[in-house]
Design a protein around this motif. Structure first.
Motif, short mmCIF file in Angstrom:
data_model
loop_
_atom_site.label_atom_id
_atom_site.label_comp_id
_atom_site.label_asym_id
_atom_site.label_seq_id
_atom_site.Cartn_x
_atom_site.Cartn_y
_atom_site.Cartn_z
N VAL A 48 0.84 -1.19 0.00
CA VAL A 48 0.00 0.00 0.00
C VAL A 48 0.88 1.24 0.00
O VAL A 48 1.96 1.25 0.60
CB VAL A 48 -0.96 0.00 1.22
N VAL A 49 0.42 2.29 -0.70
CA VAL A 49 1.10 3.57 -0.74
C VAL A 49 0.10 4.64 -0.32
O VAL A 49 -1.05 4.63 -0.80
CB VAL A 49 1.65 3.90 -2.14
N SER A 50 0.51 5.54 0.55
CA SER A 50 -0.37 6.62 0.98
C SER A 50 0.43 7.88 1.20
O SER A 50 1.51 7.85 1.79
CB SER A 50 -1.11 6.24 2.27
N GLN A 51 -0.10 9.01 0.71
CA GLN A 51 0.53 10.30 0.99
C GLN A 51 0.24 10.74 2.41
O GLN A 51 1.00 11.51 3.01
CB GLN A 51 0.01 11.35 -0.01
N SER A 52 -0.85 10.24 2.99
CA SER A 52 -1.29 10.70 4.31
C SER A 52 -0.77 9.80 5.42
O SER A 52 -1.08 8.60 5.46
CB SER A 52 -2.82 10.76 4.36
N GLY A 53 -0.02 10.37 6.34
CA GLY A 53 0.46 9.61 7.48
C GLY A 53 -0.66 9.17 8.39
O GLY A 53 -0.64 8.06 8.94
N SER A 54 -1.69 10.01 8.57
CA SER A 54 -2.79 9.66 9.47
C SER A 54 -3.62 8.51 8.90
O SER A 54 -4.02 7.60 9.64
CB SER A 54 -3.67 10.88 9.73
N ILE A 55 -3.88 8.54 7.60
CA ILE A 55 -4.63 7.45 6.98
C ILE A 55 -3.84 6.15 7.07
O ILE A 55 -4.39 5.08 7.38
CB ILE A 55 -4.96 7.79 5.51
N MET A 56 -2.55 6.22 6.83
CA MET A 56 -1.72 5.02 6.91
C MET A 56 -1.70 4.46 8.32
O MET A 56 -1.80 3.24 8.53
CB MET A 56 -0.29 5.33 6.45
N GLY A 57 -1.59 5.34 9.32
CA GLY A 57 -1.58 4.87 10.71
C GLY A 57 -2.88 4.17 11.07
O GLY A 57 -2.89 3.12 11.73
N THR A 58 -4.01 4.74 10.66
CA THR A 58 -5.32 4.12 10.91
C THR A 58 -5.42 2.78 10.21
O THR A 58 -5.90 1.78 10.79
CB THR A 58 -6.44 5.06 10.43
N LEU A 59 -4.98 2.73 8.97
CA LEU A 59 -5.03 1.49 8.19
C LEU A 59 -4.20 0.39 8.85
O LEU A 59 -4.64 -0.76 8.98
CB LEU A 59 -4.54 1.75 6.77
N LEU A 60 -3.01 0.73 9.31
CA LEU A 60 -2.13 -0.26 9.94
C LEU A 60 -2.74 -0.80 11.22
O LEU A 60 -2.71 -2.01 11.47
CB LEU A 60 -0.76 0.36 10.22
N SER A 61 -3.27 0.09 12.05
CA SER A 61 -3.81 -0.36 13.33
C SER A 61 -5.05 -1.23 13.14
O SER A 61 -5.22 -2.26 13.81
CB SER A 61 -4.14 0.85 14.21
N ARG A 62 -5.94 -0.85 12.22
CA ARG A 62 -7.15 -1.65 11.98
C ARG A 62 -6.81 -2.98 11.32
O ARG A 62 -7.44 -4.01 11.61
CB ARG A 62 -8.12 -0.85 11.12
N ALA A 63 -5.84 -2.97 10.42
CA ALA A 63 -5.44 -4.22 9.78
C ALA A 63 -4.83 -5.18 10.80
O ALA A 63 -5.12 -6.39 10.79
CB ALA A 63 -4.43 -3.93 8.66
#
Length: 304
Positions: free
Chosen positions: A280-295
């Motif tokens: 996965v690639v994301s420009q947004s650090g906050s979106i990536m952090g949320t994605l990682l924790s939920r995954a």
């Protein structure tokens, strides 16, 4: 940002009217060689950034604007400093930001005059701006400053200023940037004929070495000058530097199969992440952090 503001406030309080450059034993020092005082614009430049980010009309905005003006005003006389090669550093950090905030034409006049002054370093025979070391010397550092000549040309419509700035970029590209994209610190010319003689250095191990800070300056400088000139060769030169950046809002990069985790964020510690097949690639650090924790909560992993 808050930490930076605290540090700047402390310096203002403990060392009023100091333009910091060196430390000795953990304290700001004024005893060492300051060359051409080329760093003097950076300290008030920070204050202008703080002012821009402060809430309009707040006490914080008022404080930072007052301090930024206090530290910028003494630099105005440098607009006529013919000994300095660093008028871009000095004026873009201060008077440009001040002008963008207030649109006071008197501030723009300072920027234009500084650009005209820097253009006086132009050596017609070699078609370059000379460094402060000697007339025969060209520094890669000047790519960070030549933009103020472009700026003065744009603001006044002075075609000669634009030609000087562009010719300097062309010469720097030809004699300091190598085929592999690396850059030398200095070029030496015959001051009489303008013939380029050899690469040299005042900073790095040898004349054929690549100075990392100078390479960053080449990438930034050629990019900025491309904005003014719209000459694709300048942007190509910047890209040839090969520097890849993560940011400003990126958390970092991971490659779990290779056990690589390049980040200052604890969320990207390789041993805490579940391996998987997806990337996965994301420009947004906050979106990536949320994605990682939920995954992770669902037992879902990533490869990269």
């Amino acid at each position: 940002m808050r930490f930076a503001q605290q540090q700047v406030r402390r310096t203002i309080e403990q060392s009023p009217d100091l333009y910091p450059m060196y430390t000795e034993n953990g304290q700001w020092s004024q005893s060492r060689e300051r060359w051409t005082n080329w760093c003097s614009g950076f300290f008030p430049g920070l204050m202008w950034i703080f002012r821009k980010r402060a809430e309009e009309g707040s006490a914080e905005a008022k404080f930072w604007e007052e301090q930024a003006i206090r530290y910028s005003k003494p630099l105005e006389k440098r607009k006529n400093d013919r000994e300095s090669q660093d008028l871009g550093f000095l004026m873009f950090s201060t008077y440009y930001r001040w002008y963008r905030l207030t649109h006071d034409p008197r501030l723009n006049d300072v920027l234009i005059e500084a650009g005209r002054t820097l253009a006086l370093r132009y050596r017609e025979n070699g078609q370059y701006l000379s460094s402060f070391v000697s007339d025969e010397s060209l520094f890669i550092d000047l790519m960070m400053n030549v933009g103020i000549i472009f700026y003065a040309a744009r603001e006044t419509g002075d075609k000669r200023l634009r030609e000087i700035a562009f010719r300097h970029c062309e010469t720097t590209r030809r004699v300091l940037v190598r085929g592999d994209g690396s850059s030398a610190h200095e070029g030496i010319f015959d001051s009489t004929t303008g013939e380029f003689l050899h690469q040299s250095t005042q900073q790095v191990f040898r004349g054929d070495s690549c100075w990392s800070r100078g390479l960053a300056w080449a990438i930034y400088g050629f990019s900025i000058c491309d904005d003014y000139s719209r000459d694709p060769r300048l942007l190509a030169t910047a890209r040839a530097g090969g520097m890849r950046l993560l940011g400003p809002n990126s958390m970092g990069i991971i490659n779990l199969p290779a056990r690589i985790a390049c980040s200052v964020n604890a969320a990207l510690e390789a041993e805490d992440l579940l391996p998987g097949r997806w990337s996965v690639v994301s420009q947004s650090g906050s979106i990536m952090g949320t994605l990682l924790s939920r995954a992770a909560a669902r037992g879902f992993g990533f490869a990269k």
